[in-house]
Write a protein that holds these residues in place. Structure first.
Motif, short mmCIF file in Angstrom:
data_model
loop_
_atom_site.label_atom_id
_atom_site.label_comp_id
_atom_site.label_asym_id
_atom_site.label_seq_id
_atom_site.Cartn_x
_atom_site.Cartn_y
_atom_site.Cartn_z
N TYR A 62 -4.18 5.65 9.50
CA TYR A 62 -4.34 4.28 9.00
C TYR A 62 -4.30 4.17 7.47
CZ TYR A 62 -5.98 4.05 13.78
OH TYR A 62 -6.06 4.18 15.14
N ASP A 63 -4.79 5.18 6.80
CA ASP A 63 -4.90 5.16 5.33
C ASP A 63 -3.53 4.89 4.71
OD1 ASP A 63 -5.27 5.63 2.64
OD2 ASP A 63 -6.06 7.66 2.87
N GLY A 64 -3.39 3.74 4.08
CA GLY A 64 -2.15 3.41 3.39
C GLY A 64 -1.12 2.75 4.29
N VAL A 65 -0.73 3.44 5.35
CA VAL A 65 0.33 2.92 6.22
C VAL A 65 -0.09 1.58 6.84
CG1 VAL A 65 -0.44 4.32 8.19
CG2 VAL A 65 1.91 3.51 8.10
N GLY A 117 -10.07 5.31 -5.04
CA GLY A 117 -8.99 4.73 -5.83
C GLY A 117 -7.96 4.08 -4.91
N HIS A 118 -7.29 3.05 -5.41
CA HIS A 118 -6.25 2.37 -4.63
C HIS A 118 -5.17 1.86 -5.57
CE1 HIS A 118 -8.28 2.35 -0.77
NE2 HIS A 118 -9.40 2.05 -1.39
N ASP A 119 -3.96 1.67 -5.03
CA ASP A 119 -2.89 1.09 -5.84
C ASP A 119 -3.32 -0.24 -6.46
OD1 ASP A 119 -0.76 3.05 -5.50
OD2 ASP A 119 -0.69 2.42 -3.40
N SER A 165 0.88 -1.16 0.00
CA SER A 165 0.00 0.00 0.00
C SER A 165 0.93 1.22 0.00
CB SER A 165 -0.95 -0.03 1.21
OG SER A 165 -2.04 0.84 1.01
N HIS A 166 0.56 2.29 0.67
CA HIS A 166 1.35 3.53 0.54
C HIS A 166 1.57 4.21 1.87
CE1 HIS A 166 -2.32 6.02 1.08
NE2 HIS A 166 -2.90 4.96 0.58
N LEU A 167 2.72 4.89 2.01
CA LEU A 167 3.04 5.64 3.22
C LEU A 167 2.69 7.12 3.11
CD1 LEU A 167 6.57 4.25 4.24
CD2 LEU A 167 4.36 3.71 5.27
N ASN A 187 3.50 8.04 -3.97
CA ASN A 187 2.47 9.02 -4.34
C ASN A 187 1.13 8.38 -4.72
OD1 ASN A 187 1.66 11.79 -4.70
ND2 ASN A 187 1.75 11.48 -6.91
N GLU A 188 0.61 7.56 -3.84
CA GLU A 188 -0.72 7.02 -4.08
C GLU A 188 -1.76 8.13 -4.03
OE1 GLU A 188 -4.70 5.34 -3.04
OE2 GLU A 188 -3.51 6.78 -1.95
N GLU A 189 -1.58 9.04 -3.07
CA GLU A 189 -2.64 10.02 -2.78
C GLU A 189 -2.82 11.08 -3.86
OE1 GLU A 189 -4.77 9.77 -0.56
OE2 GLU A 189 -3.99 8.59 1.10
N GLY A 190 -1.73 11.44 -4.53
CA GLY A 190 -1.88 12.50 -5.53
C GLY A 190 -2.18 13.85 -4.92
N LEU A 236 -4.26 -4.58 1.71
CA LEU A 236 -5.17 -4.47 2.85
C LEU A 236 -5.31 -2.99 3.17
CD1 LEU A 236 -6.67 -5.89 5.23
CD2 LEU A 236 -4.48 -5.95 6.43
N HIS A 237 -6.54 -2.51 3.37
CA HIS A 237 -6.77 -1.07 3.54
C HIS A 237 -7.97 -0.85 4.45
CE1 HIS A 237 -6.85 3.16 2.36
NE2 HIS A 237 -5.74 2.97 1.67
N VAL A 238 -8.00 0.29 5.11
CA VAL A 238 -9.23 0.67 5.81
C VAL A 238 -10.27 1.06 4.76
CG1 VAL A 238 -8.19 1.32 8.01
CG2 VAL A 238 -8.31 3.01 6.17
N GLU A 239 -11.55 0.79 5.06
CA GLU A 239 -12.58 0.98 4.04
C GLU A 239 -12.72 2.42 3.57
OE1 GLU A 239 -16.62 0.08 5.26
OE2 GLU A 239 -17.39 1.03 3.46
N GLN A 240 -12.62 3.37 4.49
CA GLN A 240 -12.79 4.80 4.18
C GLN A 240 -14.24 5.17 3.87
OE1 GLN A 240 -9.48 4.76 1.05
NE2 GLN A 240 -8.81 6.47 2.32
N GLY A 241 -15.14 4.25 4.15
CA GLY A 241 -16.57 4.49 3.96
C GLY A 241 -17.29 3.78 5.09
ZN LIG Z 1 -4.97 4.84 0.84
#
Ligand SMILES: [Zn+2]
Length: 408
Positions: free
Chosen positions: A87-90, A354-356, A76-78, A125-128, A186-191
């Motif tokens: 939590y998002d990415g890390v 969006g996700h990697d 995922s992304h840092l 740069n996942e987040e943009g 693996l990611h937090v849902e964000q929703g």
């Molecule tokens: Zn993310």
């Protein structure tokens, strides 16, 4: 008792910490560099091979099956948004690393079982947030974005991604030579869906479509005092009309689409000059790509009509269409089987964010696994998932990866 995963998350939450409890780790900043350095140390301390590729993607390679040229990748992304959570990415990067460590230990204890190698990844740069477009490192790795174009992306101050990566020491020279067989994230849902339904594991089977329109409103600079109202060609007023129209199209249309106008630049941005050039980033997201495209078309036509009387023209700077995608059905089946065995509730769902994994799905079968986000909040310092839920995600991830590296 706090798990290793949650202790590591605590450690990383201090890198780029904001006073409100969130993090700000924009790509290529010293904070991103600090998180990367810490990850590199964690990779090396686990006897994994550390690689950094030319776009700054970081890999921790576990050579489980040295005779195999294949690898399963997890990551995922840092990097974060300016108002990022902890939590998002890390979460996916650290859980990926710990899962690789656990699978490597099991492979050592059960020699001959692993048929391919396993790699933990941090994508650049996942987040943009600082450099657009998002999903940069994973898109370069997938071959859908040229390396030179990615390195040349400039931030608002004109600094390129290549320069920013070099400045923090993460414009690498290595390449992952192993052929990617599958990818898992693996990611937090964000929703809000998993929490609302009381489900522990989300098995993401596909994504919503998006149409992203960056529009430039062209007016004319004039003095905000003496210029007669009828003579003004105010680009900001035109943009305001378009922004409201954009939201109304979604709210009143009953399509179920999501819309946002979340970034704006105003020139010359002086209190005493009518704005002559305003750029706004609009987007529509919908489960059906045709609906997202049609909403964009209707919005463009209605916006042009709405601002014509203001003497303002609209130029389309970006018209990006992201289609729907189907993620790896085999990975989804493995995830469902593992969740069942571990006694966790699970459901299939689609990602709106969006996700990697979506970028990488263009080169290899990719899987995405969600754990619940409290109140559905993300890109917010209050983003929260409890420790037990995070550990459940890691348990599922670890067993899914074991199956992927040991199956025929
Ligand atoms: Zn993310």
């Amino acid at each position: 008792m706090t798990s290793t995963l949650n202790r590591l998350l605590e450690t990383f939450a201090r890198i780029g910490a904001t006073p409100d409890g969130g993090v700000c780790r924009l790509t290529g900043t010293p904070e991103d560099g600090g998180a990367r350095a810490r990850l590199a140390a964690e990779i090396v301390s686990r006897q994994l091979g550390l690689l950094v590729d030319p776009i700054g993607n970081m890999f921790g390679v576990a050579a489980l099956a040295p005779s195999s040229q294949e690898a399963v990748i997890v990551g995922s992304h840092l990097d974060s948004q300016p108002t990022g959570g902890r939590y998002d990415g890390v979460y996916g990067v650290l859980a990926g690393l710990l899962a690789v460590e656990a699978v490597a230990a099991r492979a050592a204890a059960e020699p001959g079982k692993a048929k391919r190698n396993l790699v933990a990844a941090n994508w650049t740069n996942e987040e943009g947030a600082r450099f657009q477009p998002s999903l940069t490192g994973s898109s370069v790795f997938a071959g859908t974005l040229a390396l030179d174009a990615a390195l040349g992306l400039a931030d608002g101050a004109g600094v390129t991604l290549g320069e920013a990566l070099a400045a923090i020491g993460y414009r690498g020279t290595a390449d992952l030579s192993l052929a990617p067989r599958r990818y898992v994230e693996l990611h937090v849902e964000q929703g809000p869906l998993l929490e609302e339904k009381g489900v522990e594991i989300g098995i993401v089977i596909g994504c919503w479509a998006a149409r992203k329109l960056s529009l430039v409103f062209h007016g004319e600079p004039s003095h905000t005092g003496p210029t007669r109202m009828a003579r003004r060609r105010d680009a900001l007023r035109a943009a305001a009309r378009a922004i409201e129209l954009h939201h109304c199209l979604v709210e009143l249309g009953g399509s179920g689409a999501h819309a946002s106008a979340a970034r704006i630049t105003v020139d010359p941005n002086s209190p005493n000059v009518t704005p002559c050039r305003v750029q706004v980033w609009f987007e529509f997201r919908h489960e059906d790509a045709a609906v997202a495209v049609a909403l964009g078309d209707r919005f463009l036509a209605e916006a042009r009509a709405a601002v014509a009387s203001l003497g303002v023209d609209i130029e389309i700077a970006v018209d990006e269409r992201r289609g729907t995608a189907t993620l790896d059905p085999h990975g989804a089946a493995l995830t469902a089987a593992v969740a069942r065995e571990l006694g966790f509730s699970a459901m299939e769902m689609k990602t709106i964010a969006g996700h990697d994994a979506l970028a990488l799905n263009k080169r290899m079968p990719a899987s995405l696994i969600f754990v619940p986000s409290h109140n559905g909040l993300s890109h917010n310092p209050a983003e929260f998932t409890d420790e037990a839920a995070l550990d459940k995600g890691l348990a599922v991830l670890t067993d899914v990866l074991w199956r992927m590296v040991t199956e025929e």
